[in-house]
Design a protein around this motif. Sequence first.
Motif, PDB file in Angstrom:
ATOM      1  N   ASN A  57       0.793  -0.761  -0.346  1.00  0.00           N
ATOM      2  CA  ASN A  57       0.599  -0.001  -0.102  1.00  0.00           C
ATOM      3  C   ASN A  57       1.211   1.546  -0.243  1.00  0.00           C
ATOM      4  OD1 ASN A  57      -2.341  -2.024  -0.008  1.00  0.00           O
ATOM      5  ND2 ASN A  57      -2.950  -1.198   2.423  1.00  0.00           N
ATOM      6  N   ALA A  58       1.693   1.353   0.604  1.00  0.00           N
ATOM      7  CA  ALA A  58       2.635   2.110   0.698  1.00  0.00           C
ATOM      8  C   ALA A  58       4.007   2.594  -0.709  1.00  0.00           C
ATOM      9  CB  ALA A  58       3.376   1.737   2.128  1.00  0.00           C
TER      10      ALA A  58
ATOM     11  N   ASN B 214      12.378   8.359 -13.673  1.00  0.00           N
ATOM     12  CA  ASN B 214      12.994   7.827 -12.459  1.00  0.00           C
ATOM     13  C   ASN B 214      12.578   7.348 -11.007  1.00  0.00           C
ATOM     14  OD1 ASN B 214      15.564   9.878 -12.295  1.00  0.00           O
ATOM     15  ND2 ASN B 214      13.290  11.071 -13.066  1.00  0.00           N
ATOM     16  N   ALA B 215      11.184   6.626 -11.581  1.00  0.00           N
ATOM     17  CA  ALA B 215      10.174   5.613 -10.578  1.00  0.00           C
ATOM     18  C   ALA B 215      11.145   3.988 -10.156  1.00  0.00           C
ATOM     19  CB  ALA B 215       9.772   5.429 -11.629  1.00  0.00           C
ATOM     20  N   GLU B 216      12.234   3.472 -11.004  1.00  0.00           N
ATOM     21  CA  GLU B 216      13.142   2.447 -10.421  1.00  0.00           C
ATOM     22  C   GLU B 216      13.398   3.083  -9.069  1.00  0.00           C
ATOM     23  OE1 GLU B 216      16.434   4.815 -12.896  1.00  0.00           O
ATOM     24  OE2 GLU B 216      14.145   4.686 -12.987  1.00  0.00           O
TER      25      GLU B 216
ATOM     26  N   PHE C 139      13.626   0.471  -3.942  1.00  0.00           N
ATOM     27  CA  PHE C 139      13.692   1.257  -2.103  1.00  0.00           C
ATOM     28  C   PHE C 139      12.173  -0.172  -1.617  1.00  0.00           C
ATOM     29  CE2 PHE C 139      11.322   3.775   0.511  1.00  0.00           C
ATOM     30  CZ  PHE C 139      12.436   3.784   1.722  1.00  0.00           C
ATOM     31  N   PHE C 140      11.846   0.022  -2.762  1.00  0.00           N
ATOM     32  CA  PHE C 140      10.641  -0.866  -1.649  1.00  0.00           C
ATOM     33  C   PHE C 140      11.059  -2.102  -1.802  1.00  0.00           C
ATOM     34  CE2 PHE C 140       8.701   3.374  -1.832  1.00  0.00           C
ATOM     35  CZ  PHE C 140       7.597   3.486  -0.110  1.00  0.00           C
ATOM     36  N   GLN C 141      11.768  -2.669  -2.767  1.00  0.00           N
ATOM     37  CA  GLN C 141      11.989  -3.825  -2.931  1.00  0.00           C
ATOM     38  C   GLN C 141      13.215  -4.414  -1.849  1.00  0.00           C
ATOM     39  OE1 GLN C 141      13.673  -4.015  -6.702  1.00  0.00           O
ATOM     40  NE2 GLN C 141      11.816  -4.656  -7.663  1.00  0.00           N
TER      41      GLN C 141
ATOM     42  N   TYR D 107      14.221  -6.839   3.395  1.00  0.00           N
ATOM     43  CA  TYR D 107      14.997  -6.986   4.820  1.00  0.00           C
ATOM     44  C   TYR D 107      13.949  -7.113   5.906  1.00  0.00           C
ATOM     45  CZ  TYR D 107      16.767  -4.943   9.119  1.00  0.00           C
ATOM     46  OH  TYR D 107      17.015  -4.561  10.773  1.00  0.00           O
ATOM     47  N   TYR D 108      12.302  -6.922   5.529  1.00  0.00           N
ATOM     48  CA  TYR D 108      11.378  -7.220   6.292  1.00  0.00           C
ATOM     49  C   TYR D 108      11.426  -9.570   6.154  1.00  0.00           C
ATOM     50  CZ  TYR D 108       7.359  -9.137   8.065  1.00  0.00           C
ATOM     51  OH  TYR D 108       6.285 -10.491   8.391  1.00  0.00           O
TER      52      TYR D 108
END
Length: 559
Positions: free
Chosen positions: A116-117, A136-138, A143-145, A150-151
Amino acid sequence: MAMKSTVALSVLYILAVIFVSAKAESKTKSCNDVKEAYSSKGFNVNDVPNKGVHGAHLKVCPQGFSCCTLEMEEKLSQQSRSDLKEPVNRLSSGMQSTFTQRHRHFDQFFRELLDNAEGSLHDMFVRTYGQMYMKNAELFKRFFQQLRRYYAAGGAAVNLDAMLEEFWAELLERMFQLVNVQYEFTDAYMECVSRHTEQLRPFGDVPRKLRLQLTRAFIAARTFTRGLAVMAEVVNKVSTVSSSPSCVRAAMKMMYCPYCSGQVALKPCQNYCLNVLRGCLANQADLDFEWNNFLDAMLSLADRLEGPFNFESVMDPIDVKISDAIMNMQENSMQVSQKVFQGCGQPKPSKAFRASRSIKETAFTGRFRPYSPDARPTTAAGTSLDRLVTDVKKKLKHAKKFWSTLPDTVCAGEKVAIGDECWNGTAKSRYESVVMNSGLANQMANPDVEVDISKPDVVIRRQIVVLKEMTTWLKAAHSGNDITIEAEEDASGEESGSGCDTPNCGADTDIYFSTPTPIKPNVKPVVKSDRTSAALAVRANLLLPLLGLLLVLLETHWR
């Protein structure tokens, strides 16, 4: 006359005793009730003799009158093993199912919050910057990948501090070039810019605050979720522990020896049942100490999830936080550029720059719209983190002392009886033996089960170690530290965490925490005494786009 009367009464008494005895003998010698009870267990009714026989052949039950053959006793012994395991497995399965389900709920919730974020940031940036963002979306996708990795796997997969530093450095590089399109930058020059990201602080205090929030929230979330999984795993492993031969013998004597004496409805005395079960579950009871410590650590971390380490409150507005950082860079782009030019050198003007076209099509001019709480996406997994935590805390508290109270839970209700009307192991009478305390060490004098206290169960001892280790991780996560990295990276020495170790750690009321003392950049500053030089430098930077436009016009004119 009196003597005749006494004799008559004596004769009547003897006849009455003989009649009652004959009636009782007739009743006890009949094994019809045993046939019915025995066949209800799925056994062949023909195994049961029609009348009682002498029980000298029996190995477990009393060797007087008996409705059991040796074959029946062996079959009932196997049945007693299943009957003993059934209530313990039922309670364990209930516990395992509860926390497997809670683990799935939390894991799904955290993963959906990340999705969602990312979706919210994408939508906001598309509306605000359009193609400028899409090009620049990649950077943001990566960042979210990395956050997802990490989670899922912790510091062994992603060094969170390094990842965040790299993200902000790359964002600075891209923004710096966008706000300075009139210049040409080499790779070496951009490396110089990246090296000074932290000292320049182009994004204000947002990177520091966000790093602290993400670190604490992610460590707490992944450690708590792992704790729920460990609970289910421990219960599953312990449920595989089989009963010892002496335990099966004791269970057979308690449950089915009344059958052999023809008293199929006779229930075991409650204290007798407690001694048998505490002997049979002595090893399981030894889990209780570390089990309860683990639950206390889970409850403490749950409080953190509701408070300063709330994963939802960090991830939900992360797009707004990043937008704040970019706005800081936009508003301070001139000062940042001047410091970079003085620290890394004056860049060369771009030969391909066309002022009229570049300013319109290439310059970084977008502005963020005000954040509206009503525009937030729906809550992940259809619920909120607070509701999930409130629910799981009730379950965790209910799980306290689960292992040591198993015998009390099983030996209750209609399965047992109290007083004199119960089976005490040898007859229908009161159970006189002292009830043993829980735990392996307390079973040395157990009157009903032979327990070798010198040989603790290996599987259960291993689960005690697992609980100890997980408790240590939970306590570290409570302080904002991820010590699981040591296990995952073979003690590489790189720990991720806030270093937070005080009781009120992270209790800032402001979601961005307190503002620290500004860090002075190491790049060469503007000399304050030379106000004229500084002013000229600023003006020159402002005039460069105009000069570029003038050059284009002149070139067009000469053509």
